[in-house]
Scaffold this motif. Structure first.
Motif, PDB file in Angstrom:
ATOM      1  N   ARG A 171      39.895  57.127 -38.125  1.00 53.68           N
ATOM      2  CA  ARG A 171      38.913  58.209 -38.140  1.00 53.68           C
ATOM      3  C   ARG A 171      38.920  58.932 -36.793  1.00 53.68           C
ATOM      4  N   GLU A 172      38.383  60.122 -36.790  1.00 50.17           N
ATOM      5  CA  GLU A 172      38.405  60.979 -35.604  1.00 50.17           C
ATOM      6  C   GLU A 172      37.817  60.300 -34.366  1.00 50.17           C
ATOM      7  N   ASN A 173      36.761  59.547 -34.529  1.00 49.33           N
ATOM      8  CA  ASN A 173      36.108  58.919 -33.384  1.00 49.33           C
ATOM      9  C   ASN A 173      36.628  57.519 -33.067  1.00 49.33           C
ATOM     10  N   GLU A 174      37.608  57.037 -33.803  1.00 50.25           N
ATOM     11  CA  GLU A 174      38.139  55.697 -33.589  1.00 50.25           C
ATOM     12  C   GLU A 174      39.391  55.779 -32.709  1.00 50.25           C
ATOM     13  N   ILE A 175      39.366  55.032 -31.599  1.00 50.72           N
ATOM     14  CA  ILE A 175      40.469  55.053 -30.640  1.00 50.72           C
ATOM     15  C   ILE A 175      41.005  53.627 -30.510  1.00 50.72           C
ATOM     16  N   PRO A 176      42.069  53.304 -31.228  1.00 53.15           N
ATOM     17  CA  PRO A 176      42.608  51.943 -31.141  1.00 53.15           C
ATOM     18  C   PRO A 176      43.337  51.723 -29.818  1.00 53.15           C
ATOM     19  N   THR A 177      43.276  50.491 -29.339  1.00 56.66           N
ATOM     20  CA  THR A 177      44.058  50.103 -28.171  1.00 56.66           C
ATOM     21  C   THR A 177      45.502  49.861 -28.615  1.00 56.66           C
TER      22      THR A 177
END
Length: 161
Positions: A73-79
């Motif tokens: 999703r747009e606000n999800e930033i995976p490492t």
């Protein structure tokens, strides 16, 4: 999270094309690449040659390349570690965990997404693997739900499972 299988007709027919796209080389767009990694290859810089060499050992398979995409999703930033875990889960669901894999996390859209290129030819037996026994769309959906649960992302309500 959304998972999609990339049909061969969309330029995903060769390891060279797929890996070059992952690296941003096909359109001179390397700044879109956030992270790159491989699995089950000896020399990451020679991933194309390694995948092609293994694929040539199976004379019957016409299409050794398997491609899919995972999109957060747009606000999800995976490492980077979460991207690695996501690939592991997808490969397990597809029964491709022992196969050669190249993947890249891209940031050229509103949401981070992961392009995964897999050699369907097993690197030891040289047998072609039918990902998820032909149930790839269901398997990518299962993988997406497992990734969401494992990593604490919001569950995609429109997805299966």
């Amino acid at each position: 999270m959304i998972g999609k299988i990339i049909p061969r007709r969309h330029g995903a027919g060769s390891f060279r094309d797929s890996v070059n796209y992952n690296l941003g080389l096909s359109r001179d767009d390397t700044d879109k690449v956030e992270y790159v990694n491989t699995r089950n290859v000896f020399e990451p810089s020679a991933v194309i040659r390694e995948m092609e060499a293994v694929a040539l050992e199976n004379k019957l398979s016409k299409n050794p390349v398997f491609n899919c995409v995972l999109s957060w999703r747009e606000n999800e930033i995976p490492t980077h570690e979460q991207a690695d875990e996501a690939v592991r889960i997808v490969l397990e669901e597809m029964d491709l965990e022992e196969c050669q894999t190249h993947y890249a996390l891209h940031r050229n859209t509103q949401n981070l997404h992961l392009h995964i290129c897999v050699n369907r030819i097993h690197p030891e037996t040289y047998k072609a693997i039918d990902p998820a026994h032909g149930w790839t769309k269901k398997a990518i959906q299962r993988a997406a739900r497992k990734i969401e649960l494992a990593q604490g992302w919001e569950i995609e309500r429109s997805g299966c499972y």
